[in-house]
Design a protein around this motif. Structure first.
Motif, PDB file in Angstrom:
ATOM      1  N   GLY A 106     -39.939 -13.314  13.895  1.00  0.00           N
ATOM      2  CA  GLY A 106     -39.702 -12.265  14.880  1.00  0.00           C
ATOM      3  C   GLY A 106     -38.226 -12.034  15.138  1.00  0.00           C
ATOM      4  N   MET A 107     -37.373 -12.409  14.185  1.00  0.00           N
ATOM      5  CA  MET A 107     -35.934 -12.250  14.360  1.00  0.00           C
ATOM      6  C   MET A 107     -35.460 -10.943  13.731  1.00  0.00           C
ATOM      7  SD  MET A 107     -34.020 -14.482  16.003  1.00  0.00           S
ATOM      8  CE  MET A 107     -35.215 -14.290  17.329  1.00  0.00           C
ATOM      9  N   PRO A 108     -34.834 -10.066  14.522  1.00  0.00           N
ATOM     10  CA  PRO A 108     -34.341  -8.790  13.990  1.00  0.00           C
ATOM     11  C   PRO A 108     -33.085  -8.977  13.131  1.00  0.00           C
ATOM     12  CG  PRO A 108     -34.609  -8.713  16.384  1.00  0.00           C
ATOM     13  CD  PRO A 108     -34.651 -10.149  15.967  1.00  0.00           C
ATOM     14  N   SER A 109     -33.265  -9.572  11.963  1.00  0.00           N
ATOM     15  CA  SER A 109     -32.137  -9.769  11.067  1.00  0.00           C
ATOM     16  C   SER A 109     -31.935  -8.519  10.213  1.00  0.00           C
ATOM     17  CB  SER A 109     -32.400 -11.006  10.224  1.00  0.00           C
ATOM     18  OG  SER A 109     -32.444 -10.719   8.889  1.00  0.00           O
ATOM     19  N   SER A 110     -30.816  -8.461   9.511  1.00  0.00           N
ATOM     20  CA  SER A 110     -30.440  -7.263   8.763  1.00  0.00           C
ATOM     21  C   SER A 110     -31.044  -7.241   7.369  1.00  0.00           C
ATOM     22  CB  SER A 110     -28.912  -7.178   8.661  1.00  0.00           C
ATOM     23  OG  SER A 110     -28.542  -6.159   7.761  1.00  0.00           O
ATOM     24  N   ASN A 118     -36.186 -11.392   4.216  1.00  0.00           N
ATOM     25  CA  ASN A 118     -36.806 -10.409   5.107  1.00  0.00           C
ATOM     26  C   ASN A 118     -38.136 -10.924   5.656  1.00  0.00           C
ATOM     27  OD1 ASN A 118     -35.012  -8.326   5.334  1.00  0.00           O
ATOM     28  ND2 ASN A 118     -36.146  -6.874   4.088  1.00  0.00           N
ATOM     29  N   LEU A 119     -38.939 -11.504   4.798  1.00  0.00           N
ATOM     30  CA  LEU A 119     -40.258 -11.974   5.232  1.00  0.00           C
ATOM     31  C   LEU A 119     -40.137 -13.175   6.171  1.00  0.00           C
ATOM     32  CD1 LEU A 119     -42.330 -11.619   1.947  1.00  0.00           C
ATOM     33  CD2 LEU A 119     -42.521 -10.246   4.018  1.00  0.00           C
ATOM     34  N   LEU A 120     -39.196 -14.069   5.877  1.00  0.00           N
ATOM     35  CA  LEU A 120     -39.016 -15.240   6.735  1.00  0.00           C
ATOM     36  C   LEU A 120     -38.584 -14.828   8.134  1.00  0.00           C
ATOM     37  CD1 LEU A 120     -38.863 -18.278   7.203  1.00  0.00           C
ATOM     38  CD2 LEU A 120     -36.518 -18.226   6.301  1.00  0.00           C
ATOM     39  N   GLY A 142     -34.092 -12.703  -3.449  1.00  0.00           N
ATOM     40  CA  GLY A 142     -33.468 -13.288  -2.263  1.00  0.00           C
ATOM     41  C   GLY A 142     -33.648 -12.422  -1.035  1.00  0.00           C
ATOM     42  N   ALA A 143     -33.503 -11.102  -1.199  1.00  0.00           N
ATOM     43  CA  ALA A 143     -33.617 -10.180  -0.066  1.00  0.00           C
ATOM     44  C   ALA A 143     -35.024 -10.135   0.490  1.00  0.00           C
ATOM     45  CB  ALA A 143     -33.174  -8.782  -0.503  1.00  0.00           C
ATOM     46  N   ILE A 144     -36.025 -10.077  -0.386  1.00  0.00           N
ATOM     47  CA  ILE A 144     -37.419  -9.988   0.064  1.00  0.00           C
ATOM     48  C   ILE A 144     -37.840 -11.254   0.807  1.00  0.00           C
ATOM     49  CG2 ILE A 144     -39.819  -9.904  -0.717  1.00  0.00           C
ATOM     50  CD1 ILE A 144     -38.890  -8.037  -2.975  1.00  0.00           C
ATOM     51  N   LEU A 145     -37.511 -12.407   0.245  1.00  0.00           N
ATOM     52  CA  LEU A 145     -37.924 -13.659   0.881  1.00  0.00           C
ATOM     53  C   LEU A 145     -37.255 -13.843   2.238  1.00  0.00           C
ATOM     54  CD1 LEU A 145     -38.008 -16.086  -2.182  1.00  0.00           C
ATOM     55  CD2 LEU A 145     -39.946 -15.072  -0.957  1.00  0.00           C
ATOM     56  N   PHE A 198     -39.210  -4.323  -1.845  1.00  0.00           N
ATOM     57  CA  PHE A 198     -38.184  -4.624  -0.842  1.00  0.00           C
ATOM     58  C   PHE A 198     -38.071  -3.479   0.159  1.00  0.00           C
ATOM     59  CE2 PHE A 198     -33.891  -3.543   0.535  1.00  0.00           C
ATOM     60  CZ  PHE A 198     -33.631  -4.624   1.366  1.00  0.00           C
ATOM     61  N   ASP A 199     -38.126  -2.253  -0.331  1.00  0.00           N
ATOM     62  CA  ASP A 199     -38.021  -1.085   0.544  1.00  0.00           C
ATOM     63  C   ASP A 199     -39.151  -1.074   1.566  1.00  0.00           C
ATOM     64  OD1 ASP A 199     -36.494   1.117   1.210  1.00  0.00           O
ATOM     65  OD2 ASP A 199     -37.613   2.505  -0.047  1.00  0.00           O
ATOM     66  N   PHE A 200     -40.338  -1.474   1.124  1.00  0.00           N
ATOM     67  CA  PHE A 200     -41.476  -1.571   2.035  1.00  0.00           C
ATOM     68  C   PHE A 200     -41.193  -2.608   3.126  1.00  0.00           C
ATOM     69  CE2 PHE A 200     -45.570  -3.229   3.396  1.00  0.00           C
ATOM     70  CZ  PHE A 200     -46.308  -2.076   3.621  1.00  0.00           C
ATOM     71  N   THR A 201     -40.679  -3.789   2.732  1.00  0.00           N
ATOM     72  CA  THR A 201     -40.352  -4.810   3.731  1.00  0.00           C
ATOM     73  C   THR A 201     -39.245  -4.338   4.661  1.00  0.00           C
ATOM     74  OG1 THR A 201     -38.644  -5.999   2.447  1.00  0.00           O
ATOM     75  CG2 THR A 201     -40.950  -6.617   2.071  1.00  0.00           C
ATOM     76  N   ASN A 202     -38.312  -3.563   4.119  1.00  0.00           N
ATOM     77  CA  ASN A 202     -37.253  -2.976   4.955  1.00  0.00           C
ATOM     78  C   ASN A 202     -37.865  -2.082   6.019  1.00  0.00           C
ATOM     79  OD1 ASN A 202     -34.902  -1.841   5.985  1.00  0.00           O
ATOM     80  ND2 ASN A 202     -34.062  -1.281   4.001  1.00  0.00           N
ATOM     81  N   GLY A 203     -38.888  -1.314   5.640  1.00  0.00           N
ATOM     82  CA  GLY A 203     -39.526  -0.405   6.581  1.00  0.00           C
ATOM     83  C   GLY A 203     -40.195  -1.128   7.733  1.00  0.00           C
ATOM     84  N   PHE A 204     -41.037  -2.148   7.437  1.00  0.00           N
ATOM     85  CA  PHE A 204     -41.720  -2.810   8.552  1.00  0.00           C
ATOM     86  C   PHE A 204     -40.789  -3.766   9.286  1.00  0.00           C
ATOM     87  CE2 PHE A 204     -43.280  -5.858   5.178  1.00  0.00           C
ATOM     88  CZ  PHE A 204     -42.766  -7.029   5.719  1.00  0.00           C
ATOM     89  N   HIS A 205     -39.746  -4.235   8.606  1.00  0.00           N
ATOM     90  CA  HIS A 205     -38.780  -5.104   9.265  1.00  0.00           C
ATOM     91  C   HIS A 205     -37.948  -4.320  10.280  1.00  0.00           C
ATOM     92  CE1 HIS A 205     -35.700  -8.228   9.680  1.00  0.00           C
ATOM     93  NE2 HIS A 205     -36.484  -9.031   9.009  1.00  0.00           N
TER      94      HIS A 205
END
Length: 383
Positions: free
Chosen positions: A101-105, A94-96, A89-92, A19-26
Motif C-alpha cells: 500500500g505504499m505510493p511509490s513511483s 511495483n507489485l511489492l 525490476g520495475a514490475i516486481l 508494466f504499463d498495466f501495473t503502472n495504471g493500477f499503481h
C-alpha cells in the motif's frame, strides 16, 4: 536471425505493456484517492473516469517518451534483452509496493530497472547520467515540494475565504473535485502514459525496427494508452486507501486544492519532458493540503515510511534489473529463467494480497493496509 529478434522484441513489448498495466493500477490513486475519500466520486465511477482520461492524455504529448527512448540511455548500445531485464525490476517493485500500500513511483521503478540492466550489459557508457540528474532526480526533489506548498496555500485560502468550507460550501468543493480529479487523470496520461511508449520505442530501435531518435508510432501510443487505462480501471485500491486515508483524513476543500496543484505540476513537467513521478507530486500535494488545514492532522509516520520507499525505489529496481540482466547473459536459457522468476514473483504477490483484500467496498474503512495480519475492518457483506 530476423525471426528470433522479432520474437524477442514481441516478448519485451508484451512485458512492457504488462508494466504499463501495473503502472495504471499503481497510480490510479494519484488522481482519484482524494475524490473517493471525500465522497465526491463513487469508487467505481472514479476509476472508470480516470481510465478514460488516462487514455486520452496519452495522445496529447510524446516529450516524456522521447526522454526515455533516447534520453536516459544510449539507444545505440541497447538490446531488447536489456529492456526486458529492466522491466522485470520495475514490475516486481511495483507489485511489492502495491502489496504494502505504499505510493511509490512507477516511473522511478522503470528508470531504475533500465539503468541497472544497462549498467550490467553495456557498462557506464550506456547510461546518460546528465539526463538522469536534470530530468529525473532534480524534478523528483522539486516537484513534490512545489506541489505541497501550492496545495498548502490553496487549502489555507479555501478555508479563509469560505468559513463554512466543510459545511454548506463543501458541496461546491466536491463538485469542483470532479473537474480537478479529472484533470489529474488527464495529466497522468500525458506523463506516465508516455513512459511505456518510450520503452517500446526503445525496443523497436534496439531491434532495428525503427530509426533512432524518432517519435513513438501510432500503434505504440494506442497500445500503451489502453494498457494504462485498463490498469487504472482495475482500481489499485490498496494504494488508494493510503493516499485517501493514510496520510490525511482529507476534506473536500483539501481534495480540490491538492488535485489542482497536482495537475499544474504534472502538466508543466510533461511539457518540459521531465520524467516526473506523478506519485511524488500527488502525495506531496495531499500532505501540503493537510499542512494548510492543520499540520497536526498529517500522519507523519506514514509520510516518513513513504519517503523511505521513494528513496530506495530507483536503486532497488536497479538492483533487480541488474540481477535479471546478469542472468540473461546466459543466453536464451537465461531469458527463460528471468521470465519464469517474473511469473513466480507476480503470482506470489497476488496470492499474499488475496488473503487480505482491499476493494472498492472497503477502501476507506480504515487507513491501514493489511498484508500479513488482518488489521483492517471486515469487508461489508452485500446481498
Amino acid at each position: 536471425m530476423l525471426t528470433s529478434t522479432l520474437v524477442i522484441v514481441a516478448i519485451v513489448i508484451i512485458t512492457a505493456l504488462a508494466f504499463d498495466f501495473t503502472n495504471g493500477f499503481h497510480d490510479s490513486a494519484n488522481a482519484m484517492a482524494t475524490s473517493v475519500a471525500t465522497g465526491a466520486l463513487k469508487p467505481r465511477v472514479a476509476v472508470a473516469l480516470a481510465a478514460v482520461l488516462n487514455v486520452a492524455g496519452a495522445f496529447m504529448s510524446t516529450e516524456v517518451a522521447k526522454t526515455i527512448s533516447s534520453g536516459i540511455v544510449d539507444d545505440t548500445l541497447i538490446t531488447p534483452i536489456m529492456v526486458f531485464a529492466g522491466l522485470t525490476g520495475a514490475i516486481l517493485w511495483n507489485l511489492l509496493t502495491w502489496l504494502l500500500g505504499m505510493p511509490s513511483s512507477s516511473s522511478h521503478a522503470l528508470f531504475g530497472g533500465l539503468i541497472g540492466a544497462v549498467l550490467v550489459s553495456a557498462g557506464v557508457a550506456g547510461v546518460h547520467f546528465g539526463v538522469i540528474i536534470s530530468k529525473i532526480l532534480l524534478p523528483a526533489l522539486a516537484a513534490p515540494l512545489v506541489a505541497g506548498i501550492a496545495a498548502a496555500i490553496a487549502t489555507r485560502l479555501a478555508y479563509r475565504i469560505t468559513p463554512d468550507a466543510e459545511g454548506k460550501s463543501s458541496g461546491i468543493f466536491r463538485h469542483g473535485q470532479t473537474i480537478s480529479a479529472s484533470m489529474v487523470a488527464l495529466a497522468h496520461g500525458t506523463s506516465d502514459g508516455q513512459k511505456t511508449m518510450g520503452v517500446i520505442t526503445l525496443v523497436l530501435v534496439a531491434g532495428g525496427f525503427q530509426a533512432s531518435g524518432t517519435a513513438p508510432q501510432l500503434w505504440v501510443i494506442l497500445c500503451a494508452g489502453l494498457a494504462i487505462g485498463l490498469g487504472t480501471y482495475s482500481g489499485g485500491w490498496r494504494i488508494m486507501r493510503t493516499l485517501g486515508k493514510g496520510l490525511v483524513d482529507i476534506k473536500a476543500p483539501q481534495g480540490f486544492a491538492a488535485e489542482t496543484s497536482t495537475t499544474a505540476a504534472i502538466l508543466a513537467s510533461s511539457h518540459l519532458g521531465f520524467g516526473l513521478s506523478t506519485t511524488h507530486v500527488a502525495s506531496g500535494a495531499i500532505m501540503g493540503s493537510g499542512v494548510g488545514r492543520n499540520a497536526a492532522e498529517v500522519r507523519w509516520g506514514v509520510a516518513g515510511r513513504m519517503a523511505i520507499t521513494w528513496l530506495v525505489t530507483l536503486p532497488a529496481a536497479a538492483a533487480v534489473g541488474a540481477v535479471a540482466a546478469a542472468i540473461t547473459l546466459l543466453g536464451p536459457i537465461g531469458v527463460g529463467i528471468v521470465l519464469a522468476l517474473l511469473v513466480v514473483g507476480v503470482v506470489a504477490v497476488l496470492v499474499v494480497a488475496n488473503r487480505h483484500k482491499v476493494t472498492a467496498d472497503n477502501v476507506h474503512e480504515t487507513h491501514e493496509v493489511p498484508v500479513t495480519s488482518s488489521t483492517s475492518a471486515p469487508t461489508p457483506t452485500h446481498a
